[in-house]
Design an enzyme around this catalytic site. Structure first.
Site, PDB file in Angstrom:
ATOM      1  N   PRO A   1       0.790  -1.235   0.000  1.00  0.00           N
ATOM      2  CA  PRO A   1       0.000   0.000   0.000  1.00  0.00           C
ATOM      3  C   PRO A   1       0.822   1.285   0.000  1.00  0.00           C
ATOM      4  O   PRO A   1       1.845   1.385   0.696  1.00  0.00           O
ATOM      5  CB  PRO A   1      -0.803  -0.094   1.304  1.00  0.00           C
ATOM      6  N   ASN A   2       0.328   2.235  -0.776  1.00  0.00           N
ATOM      7  CA  ASN A   2       0.836   3.611  -0.849  1.00  0.00           C
ATOM      8  C   ASN A   2       2.138   3.766  -1.643  1.00  0.00           C
ATOM      9  O   ASN A   2       2.588   4.885  -1.875  1.00  0.00           O
ATOM     10  CB  ASN A   2       1.008   4.227   0.560  1.00  0.00           C
TER      11      ASN A   2
ATOM     12  N   ARG B   1       5.022  11.140  -2.055  1.00  0.00           N
ATOM     13  CA  ARG B   1       4.706  10.819  -0.672  1.00  0.00           C
ATOM     14  C   ARG B   1       5.946  10.961   0.209  1.00  0.00           C
ATOM     15  O   ARG B   1       6.930  10.274   0.011  1.00  0.00           O
ATOM     16  CB  ARG B   1       4.227   9.378  -0.646  1.00  0.00           C
TER      17      ARG B   1
ATOM     18  N   TYR C   1      11.096   8.816   1.768  1.00  0.00           N
ATOM     19  CA  TYR C   1      11.085   7.773   0.738  1.00  0.00           C
ATOM     20  C   TYR C   1      11.813   8.169  -0.553  1.00  0.00           C
ATOM     21  O   TYR C   1      11.921   7.357  -1.465  1.00  0.00           O
ATOM     22  CB  TYR C   1       9.641   7.371   0.426  1.00  0.00           C
TER      23      TYR C   1
ATOM     24  N   ASN D   1       8.304  -5.487  -0.955  1.00  0.00           N
ATOM     25  CA  ASN D   1       8.206  -4.379  -0.015  1.00  0.00           C
ATOM     26  C   ASN D   1       6.732  -4.350   0.410  1.00  0.00           C
ATOM     27  O   ASN D   1       5.900  -3.808  -0.308  1.00  0.00           O
ATOM     28  CB  ASN D   1       8.610  -3.057  -0.656  1.00  0.00           C
TER      29      ASN D   1
ATOM     30  N   ALA E   1       3.100  -0.906   4.691  1.00  0.00           N
ATOM     31  CA  ALA E   1       2.479  -0.969   6.030  1.00  0.00           C
ATOM     32  C   ALA E   1       2.057  -2.386   6.409  1.00  0.00           C
ATOM     33  O   ALA E   1       1.980  -2.720   7.601  1.00  0.00           O
ATOM     34  CB  ALA E   1       1.289  -0.028   6.082  1.00  0.00           C
TER      35      ALA E   1
ATOM     36  N   HIS F   1       3.930  -4.625   9.032  1.00  0.00           N
ATOM     37  CA  HIS F   1       3.780  -4.518  10.490  1.00  0.00           C
ATOM     38  C   HIS F   1       2.446  -5.050  10.991  1.00  0.00           C
ATOM     39  O   HIS F   1       2.211  -5.060  12.190  1.00  0.00           O
ATOM     40  CB  HIS F   1       3.929  -3.037  10.901  1.00  0.00           C
TER      41      HIS F   1
ATOM     42  N   ASP G   1       1.515 -15.682   6.131  1.00  0.00           N
ATOM     43  CA  ASP G   1       1.059 -17.058   5.872  1.00  0.00           C
ATOM     44  C   ASP G   1       1.167 -17.413   4.392  1.00  0.00           C
ATOM     45  O   ASP G   1       1.558 -18.529   4.039  1.00  0.00           O
ATOM     46  CB  ASP G   1      -0.385 -17.247   6.345  1.00  0.00           C
TER      47      ASP G   1
ATOM     48  N   GLU H   1      12.890  -9.289   1.709  1.00  0.00           N
ATOM     49  CA  GLU H   1      12.038  -8.170   2.147  1.00  0.00           C
ATOM     50  C   GLU H   1      12.851  -6.878   2.010  1.00  0.00           C
ATOM     51  O   GLU H   1      14.008  -6.829   2.446  1.00  0.00           O
ATOM     52  CB  GLU H   1      11.666  -8.420   3.622  1.00  0.00           C
TER      53      GLU H   1
ATOM     54  N   HIS I   1      12.807  -2.528   2.379  1.00  0.00           N
ATOM     55  CA  HIS I   1      12.204  -1.257   2.802  1.00  0.00           C
ATOM     56  C   HIS I   1      13.095  -0.124   2.338  1.00  0.00           C
ATOM     57  O   HIS I   1      14.318  -0.181   2.541  1.00  0.00           O
ATOM     58  CB  HIS I   1      12.038  -1.197   4.323  1.00  0.00           C
TER      59      HIS I   1
ATOM     60  N   SER J   1      13.097   2.935   3.549  1.00  0.00           N
ATOM     61  CA  SER J   1      13.568   3.682   4.720  1.00  0.00           C
ATOM     62  C   SER J   1      14.171   2.720   5.740  1.00  0.00           C
ATOM     63  O   SER J   1      13.930   1.499   5.684  1.00  0.00           O
ATOM     64  CB  SER J   1      12.399   4.454   5.337  1.00  0.00           C
TER      65      SER J   1
ATOM     66  N   ARG K   1      12.839   4.511  12.938  1.00  0.00           N
ATOM     67  CA  ARG K   1      11.563   5.236  12.887  1.00  0.00           C
ATOM     68  C   ARG K   1      10.670   4.852  14.079  1.00  0.00           C
ATOM     69  O   ARG K   1      11.165   4.377  15.087  1.00  0.00           O
ATOM     70  CB  ARG K   1      10.916   4.997  11.520  1.00  0.00           C
TER      71      ARG K   1
ATOM     72  N   ARG L   1       7.048   0.411  13.621  1.00  0.00           N
ATOM     73  CA  ARG L   1       7.682  -0.056  12.368  1.00  0.00           C
ATOM     74  C   ARG L   1       8.829  -1.030  12.630  1.00  0.00           C
ATOM     75  O   ARG L   1       9.453  -1.542  11.708  1.00  0.00           O
ATOM     76  CB  ARG L   1       8.201   1.128  11.550  1.00  0.00           C
TER      77      ARG L   1
HETATM   78  C1  DQA Z   1       8.237   1.050   3.950  1.00  0.00           C
HETATM   79  C2  DQA Z   1       8.265   1.244   5.471  1.00  0.00           C
HETATM   80  C3  DQA Z   1       6.904   0.986   6.080  1.00  0.00           C
HETATM   81  O1  DQA Z   1       6.949   1.178   7.491  1.00  0.00           O
HETATM   82  C4  DQA Z   1       5.878   1.947   5.512  1.00  0.00           C
HETATM   83  O2  DQA Z   1       4.596   1.648   6.019  1.00  0.00           O
HETATM   84  C5  DQA Z   1       5.893   2.009   4.030  1.00  0.00           C
HETATM   85  C6  DQA Z   1       7.150   1.870   3.292  1.00  0.00           C
HETATM   86  C7  DQA Z   1       9.576   1.443   3.286  1.00  0.00           C
HETATM   87  O3  DQA Z   1       9.763   1.097   2.131  1.00  0.00           O
HETATM   88  O4  DQA Z   1      10.392   2.127   3.910  1.00  0.00           O
HETATM   89  O5  DQA Z   1       4.857   2.257   3.411  1.00  0.00           O
HETATM   90  O6  DQA Z   1       8.013  -0.336   3.678  1.00  0.00           O
END
Ligand code: DQA
Length: 142
Positions: A10-11, A18, A23, A72, A75, A78, A85, A96, A98, A100, A105, A109
């Site tokens: 998401p996002n 954003r 980011y 990635n 959110a 977390h 699963d 995995e 990220h 950031s 943070r 997170r």
């Molecule tokens: C993220 C870190 C997550 O905590 C956050 O919710 C994101 C992006 C990152 O790429 O740093 O949306 O996965």
């Protein structure tokens, strides 16, 4: 040549607009281009969704289509036992990523459900983290 799935939660469609101080200014399209280069000669399926169930469905598809997953989960990292699963039912390597450095943070997170399955975790390298993940997957796939 085995396919690699690169899944984004998401996002992440808003990258570039954003919170660029966290980011960066690169867009998801920039990340896709970088991933395609880093994955060569392997092909990638690069996907993003704001919906948890869609991410779960794509992980199920990866069981038949992909040799490895770079994810990635944003959110969902977390919060999502469902994503964990689904990944548990996938046999190949999982990394995995990220953008950031999540451990610097907010405390919420710091915990990742996905890390319970991931073979590698990269945080805080910006978009270079995706390239590093793909280079490692290419090495593992041989
Ligand atoms: C993220 C870190 C997550 O905590 C956050 O919710 C994101 C992006 C990152 O790429 O740093 O949306 O996965």
């Amino acid at each position: 040549m085995p396919l690699i799935h690169v899944l984004n939660g998401p996002n992440l469609n808003l990258l570039g607009q954003r919170q660029p101080e966290i980011y960066g200014r690169e867009t998801l399209a920039d990340i896709e281009a970088l991933c395609r280069k880093a994955a060569a000669p392997h092909d990638i399926r690069f996907l993003q969704s704001n919906w948890e169930g869609q991410i779960v469905d794509w992980i199920h598809e990866a069981r038949h289509e992909a040799a490895a997953i770079v994810i990635n989960p944003a959110a969902l990292t977390h919060t999502s036992v469902a994503v964990l699963d689904a990944l548990m039912a996938f046999d190949g390597p999982v990394i995995e990523v990220h953008l950031s450095q999540v451990h610097k943070r907010e405390p919420f997170r710091h915990h990742s459900y996905v890390s319970k399955r991931a073979d590698g975790v990269i945080a805080g390298l910006g978009i270079e983290g995706y390239a590093a993940a793909l280079r490692r997957i290419v090495q593992l796939l041989g």
